[in-house]
Design an enzyme around this catalytic site. Sequence first.
Site, PDB file in Angstrom:
ATOM      1  CE  LYS A 172      -2.167   1.629   3.752  1.00  0.00           C
ATOM      2  NZ  LYS A 172      -1.928   3.109   3.793  1.00  0.00           N
TER       3      LYS A 172
ATOM      4  CG  ASP B 223      -4.827   4.401   1.712  1.00  0.00           C
ATOM      5  OD1 ASP B 223      -5.991   4.795   1.533  1.00  0.00           O
ATOM      6  OD2 ASP B 223      -4.292   4.333   2.840  1.00  0.00           O
TER       7      ASP B 223
ATOM      8  CE  LYS C  69      -7.680   6.565   4.189  1.00  0.00           C
ATOM      9  NZ  LYS C  69      -6.221   6.331   4.020  1.00  0.00           N
TER      10      LYS C  69
ATOM     11  CG  ASP D 253     -11.953  17.639  -4.961  1.00  0.00           C
ATOM     12  OD1 ASP D 253     -12.809  18.506  -5.265  1.00  0.00           O
ATOM     13  OD2 ASP D 253     -10.770  17.923  -4.698  1.00  0.00           O
TER      14      ASP D 253
ATOM     15  CB  THR E 168     -11.816  16.851  -8.941  1.00  0.00           C
ATOM     16  OG1 THR E 168     -12.006  18.202  -9.375  1.00  0.00           O
ATOM     17  CG2 THR E 168     -10.416  16.703  -8.363  1.00  0.00           C
TER      18      THR E 168
ATOM     19  CB  THR F 227      -9.577   2.074  11.716  1.00  0.00           C
ATOM     20  OG1 THR F 227      -8.327   2.502  11.158  1.00  0.00           O
ATOM     21  CG2 THR F 227     -10.256   1.118  10.769  1.00  0.00           C
TER      22      THR F 227
ATOM     23  CD  GLN G  51      -5.423   2.317  12.818  1.00  0.00           C
ATOM     24  OE1 GLN G  51      -6.574   2.700  12.806  1.00  0.00           O
ATOM     25  NE2 GLN G  51      -4.702   2.248  11.717  1.00  0.00           N
TER      26      GLN G  51
ATOM     27  NE  ARG H 164       1.341   2.881  12.985  1.00  0.00           N
ATOM     28  CZ  ARG H 164       0.512   3.772  13.537  1.00  0.00           C
ATOM     29  NH1 ARG H 164       0.987   4.738  14.286  1.00  0.00           N
ATOM     30  NH2 ARG H 164      -0.791   3.678  13.342  1.00  0.00           N
TER      31      ARG H 164
END
Length: 230
Positions: free
Chosen positions: A33, A60, A62, A65, A69, A119, A189, A210
Amino acid sequence: MSESKIIVALDYPDKTSALNFVDQVEPSMCKLKVGKELFTRAGPDMVSVLVKRGYDVFLDLKFHDIPNTVKNACHAAADLGVWMLNVHASGGRAMLEASLEGRDKSQHKPFVIAVTVLTSMDNQSLAEVGVERDAQSQVQKLANLVQECQLDGVVCSAQEASSLRDQHAAPFLLVTPGIRPQNSQTGDQKRVMTPQQAMDAGSSYLVIGRPITQAQEPISVLNAINADIL
């Protein structure tokens, strides 16, 4: 070897750091990702490098708009050869439909999925931005809209995966971040699950950053999670 269901989040500050990790793995072990930080630092070239190496890349960014666009952004993202891209479901029906129009203008046809509720958000943080529903109800409402618009699936917490899967059968995708192996820190999270719990709940793919990338032995952690969920 069966397809890995793990999407490793390359949440690194620069291209060199990201490739130091990528050099240790191979496409059969995970998907990758690329999010906002790395994309802003390294640009589309970073995505192209990963695609050329044979990785399934989840871009990713997201998008959220006005419809035109988002349509053009999804066209540009699809042209990079990514495997999956995402938009925000809260952008509404016209924007969601425009995302598919943009994707379909490309010779590549990546999955287009939509973020429901981040999340990092809980009921209190939703209320602070004017959403009166609890997180699970809001996720369900947005997932229904996403399926009506014929996108390929949603990003959701694994805690919502079971109820969503009851309503939305495969091949509708449930991509779940906030995955934390046993005894790992949750960080920022708030709605988390272990990898096995998430798969049992109906997740299609697990986004893990992580706990793998900041581990002392990241490849050992990745291999252990793959073994646990196969």
